[in-house]
Design a protein around this motif. Sequence first.
Motif, mmCIF file in Angstrom:
data_model
loop_
_atom_site.group_PDB
_atom_site.id
_atom_site.type_symbol
_atom_site.label_atom_id
_atom_site.label_comp_id
_atom_site.label_asym_id
_atom_site.label_seq_id
_atom_site.Cartn_x
_atom_site.Cartn_y
_atom_site.Cartn_z
ATOM 1 N N ALA A 1 130.407 52.970 -5.140
ATOM 2 C CA ALA A 1 129.360 52.328 -4.658
ATOM 3 C C ALA A 1 129.419 52.770 -3.137
ATOM 4 C CB ALA A 1 129.106 51.221 -4.943
ATOM 5 N N PRO A 2 128.474 53.169 -2.224
ATOM 6 C CA PRO A 2 128.550 53.320 -0.782
ATOM 7 C C PRO A 2 128.483 51.980 0.078
ATOM 8 C CG PRO A 2 126.209 53.987 -1.521
ATOM 9 C CD PRO A 2 127.157 53.431 -2.774
ATOM 10 N N ILE A 3 128.978 52.242 1.321
ATOM 11 C CA ILE A 3 129.222 51.243 2.173
ATOM 12 C C ILE A 3 127.946 51.764 3.508
ATOM 13 C CG2 ILE A 3 130.420 49.883 3.776
ATOM 14 C CD1 ILE A 3 131.150 49.575 0.936
ATOM 15 N N PHE A 4 127.149 50.896 3.789
ATOM 16 C CA PHE A 4 126.300 51.372 4.764
ATOM 17 C C PHE A 4 126.482 50.674 6.346
ATOM 18 C CE2 PHE A 4 123.921 52.002 0.710
ATOM 19 C CZ PHE A 4 123.698 53.389 0.761
ATOM 20 N N PHE A 5 126.170 51.470 7.141
ATOM 21 C CA PHE A 5 126.191 50.817 8.458
ATOM 22 C C PHE A 5 125.288 51.507 9.253
ATOM 23 C CE2 PHE A 5 127.512 50.839 13.125
ATOM 24 C CZ PHE A 5 127.451 49.879 13.277
ATOM 25 N N ARG A 6 123.911 50.598 9.372
ATOM 26 C CA ARG A 6 122.837 51.227 10.087
ATOM 27 C C ARG A 6 122.228 52.295 9.626
ATOM 28 N NH1 ARG A 6 124.042 50.716 16.677
ATOM 29 N NH2 ARG A 6 124.480 48.478 16.912
ATOM 30 N N ASP A 7 122.086 52.102 8.126
ATOM 31 C CA ASP A 7 121.684 53.201 7.091
ATOM 32 C C ASP A 7 122.326 54.310 7.053
ATOM 33 O OD1 ASP A 7 119.441 51.262 6.742
ATOM 34 O OD2 ASP A 7 118.335 52.351 8.364
ATOM 35 N N ILE A 8 123.824 54.411 7.617
ATOM 36 C CA ILE A 8 124.737 55.576 7.655
ATOM 37 C C ILE A 8 125.713 55.127 6.351
ATOM 38 C CG2 ILE A 8 126.217 57.075 8.925
ATOM 39 C CD1 ILE A 8 124.738 56.375 11.209
ATOM 40 N N THR A 9 126.017 56.258 5.577
ATOM 41 C CA THR A 9 127.082 56.030 4.433
ATOM 42 C C THR A 9 128.502 56.345 5.349
ATOM 43 O OG1 THR A 9 125.658 56.896 2.907
ATOM 44 C CG2 THR A 9 128.112 56.815 2.614
ATOM 45 N N VAL A 10 129.062 55.123 5.515
ATOM 46 C CA VAL A 10 130.440 55.264 6.205
ATOM 47 C C VAL A 10 131.623 54.871 5.331
ATOM 48 C CG1 VAL A 10 129.119 54.474 8.409
ATOM 49 C CG2 VAL A 10 130.345 52.512 6.786
ATOM 50 N N GLY A 11 131.547 54.604 3.968
ATOM 51 C CA GLY A 11 132.611 54.365 3.094
ATOM 52 C C GLY A 11 132.177 54.251 1.804
ATOM 53 N N GLU A 12 132.963 53.594 0.879
ATOM 54 C CA GLU A 12 132.712 53.406 -0.275
ATOM 55 C C GLU A 12 133.613 52.222 -1.067
ATOM 56 O OE1 GLU A 12 133.736 56.625 -3.163
ATOM 57 O OE2 GLU A 12 134.914 57.501 -1.378
ATOM 58 N N VAL A 13 133.161 51.827 -2.274
ATOM 59 C CA VAL A 13 133.815 50.853 -2.988
ATOM 60 C C VAL A 13 134.897 51.260 -3.710
ATOM 61 C CG1 VAL A 13 133.865 49.015 -4.627
ATOM 62 C CG2 VAL A 13 131.877 49.215 -2.992
ATOM 63 N N LEU A 14 136.030 50.797 -3.377
ATOM 64 C CA LEU A 14 137.158 51.611 -4.185
ATOM 65 C C LEU A 14 137.680 51.100 -5.463
ATOM 66 C CD1 LEU A 14 139.896 51.393 -1.170
ATOM 67 C CD2 LEU A 14 138.346 53.291 -1.920
ATOM 68 N N GLY A 15 137.134 49.456 -5.843
ATOM 69 C CA GLY A 15 137.354 49.072 -7.148
ATOM 70 C C GLY A 15 137.131 47.547 -7.030
ATOM 71 N N TYR A 16 137.259 46.748 -8.097
ATOM 72 C CA TYR A 16 137.167 45.433 -8.039
ATOM 73 C C TYR A 16 137.995 44.903 -9.063
ATOM 74 C CZ TYR A 16 134.043 46.611 -12.078
ATOM 75 O OH TYR A 16 133.485 47.295 -13.259
ATOM 76 N N ASP A 17 138.000 43.310 -8.851
ATOM 77 C CA ASP A 17 139.079 42.738 -9.677
ATOM 78 C C ASP A 17 138.269 41.576 -10.190
ATOM 79 O OD1 ASP A 17 141.078 41.465 -11.255
ATOM 80 O OD2 ASP A 17 142.426 41.441 -9.839
ATOM 81 N N ILE A 18 137.962 41.080 -11.410
ATOM 82 C CA ILE A 18 137.511 39.728 -11.778
ATOM 83 C C ILE A 18 138.415 38.622 -11.734
ATOM 84 C CG2 ILE A 18 135.642 41.009 -12.820
ATOM 85 C CD1 ILE A 18 136.676 39.904 -15.435
ATOM 86 N N GLY A 19 139.881 38.960 -11.811
ATOM 87 C CA GLY A 19 140.761 37.929 -12.105
ATOM 88 C C GLY A 19 140.591 37.311 -12.989
#
Length: 585
Positions: free
Chosen positions: A205-223
């Motif tokens: 999933a993308p990471i936005f900064f001022r409507d610009i894609t600047v990164g992404e989600v690497l993964g998640y852990d629900i523990g």
Amino acid sequence: MSNNLEVKDGNANAPALRDPQTNGDGRKGTVPEASTKVHGRFSPLWLIPIVAAALVIYLGVHSITSEGPTITLTFKTAAGLVAGQTQVHYKDVNLGTVNDVVLASDYSHVIVKVQLNGEARELVTDHARFWVVRPRFGAGGLAGITNGLETLVSGAYIQVDPGTPGGKKQRDFTGLEDPPSVRSDQPGRTFVLHSKHLGSLSAGAPIFFRDITVGEVLGYDIGDGAGDITLRIFVSSPYDKFVHADTRFYNASGLSVGMGADGLKIELESIQALLSGGIAFEARPHTDTEPASAENQVFTLYDDKASADAAQYTKNYHFVTYFETSIEGLSRASSVQIFGVQVGTVRDIAIVYDAANAHMRVRVAFDVQPERVTPDKSDDDITPDVMQKLVAKGLRVVLDSPSLITGQKVISLQYVPGSKKTEVGFEGDAMVVPSQAGGLDGITSALSDVAAKLDKIPFEEIGNNVNETLITLNKTVGGPDMKNALAQLSQTMTQAKDLVTKANAGATPLLQRLPAIAEQMQQAVERANAAFGANGYGENSDMHHGLQQLLSEATDTARSVRLLADFLDRHPESLLQGRPKTGGK
């Protein structure tokens, strides 16, 4: 017989062989060797084997120096891999070709043999990662399709990421089933986010900064499933320098639709965020001179932008109020307003049951941030004394509805005239402010009060009494006494009507003559006055005074006659009834 022996071969011209120990004259001695001279020319044919040998040597050396190692890759599936055709790429440069694809002995995976070029010799270390690039619907949603879109034409290929320099040489690798989110040659930093809900977020999933894609989600852990969800995100350079200690991350997934004073409002971060989810963050203006956050810095992921904005304020006052009516349309993060200006948000909503009184009501906890209204002032503390004064003047918590179309509710702090006097309570560090029904609920409550008061009126008893009264009145009106009384009254009214008719008939000639009589009397007085004046009676004589008095009385009599005539003309019934009483006399 000569001692010299001549041996002749078949050639008659050949010289005779002599004893090497003797001279030509028969004496022994050293025989000089004949001088032999070879005459010849270098043939061009010798170039062919020389060139062939040089070419063989060159090809052998080139083959040894240009051929890289053979590596083994293991994948769960061989989809898109073809021996002799599938290539290995790094930055779109061909580094080798797949030689063989076989199934493992336990049938759990496939083994791929790859012959690399010599220039890839230094890239295959234990830091290297391999994966197959192909069109796929992965966890990254739209991003997963875009990354492998070009393979629809060129076919699948194996991508390699050599990783950081300094690794140990390695020949056996386990290939990745999904492309890695971060490459070793991509500058940036990784951060950690904690959230209560994952929503539509996923890896890629993308990471936005001022409507610009600047990164992404690497993964998640629900523990363990009971605590927060941990997400790892990557923000590429140079945008990672905008992440500071007070940066707020919020979930920007999906579509937000709202109805406010400006009409219908639709907010969408991007189509990619709608399909695969997304996270956004904003940098505060005063953080430009502050150092950027370190690698793996931990942040809180807020549910939406409104919650992230509320978290930035340093002054946050907690309040609690209770409602005994429906709060449909009110939710967490709903707006708290004063005179239509947002000053806070709703923090929690819960139903509270009072077992002692068998009573239920809704508890609403909300926060107020005065910095929303006065960001540059320091004298905006909301102390209990201040709230007590405001409540004493009628400040109440009202459930208001800014839009009847959407049914959305907000908490409104407003003055309610005629409010009952009450005190500010406390629940821990939260102040308890009284509530008042407002909007349609207020109208409904008022109508309920009216209905309750009307319900207390004994309409049934009143109806029974009225019914009994009517029955009694019916009996009285229909009784013989009432009938006799009505008959006598009717007879009396008939007699009175006849009397008035007769009086009117007899008085009419007199009434008609009264104006003429009054006029004649007035003329007689005027003639008498003129006659006496002509005879010369003095003004001081007794005769004169008597006559003046007589004439004055005659004048008054004439005026009275005119007034009587006018009165009888307007009220002929007074001849029978007498003069009507006026003024209570």
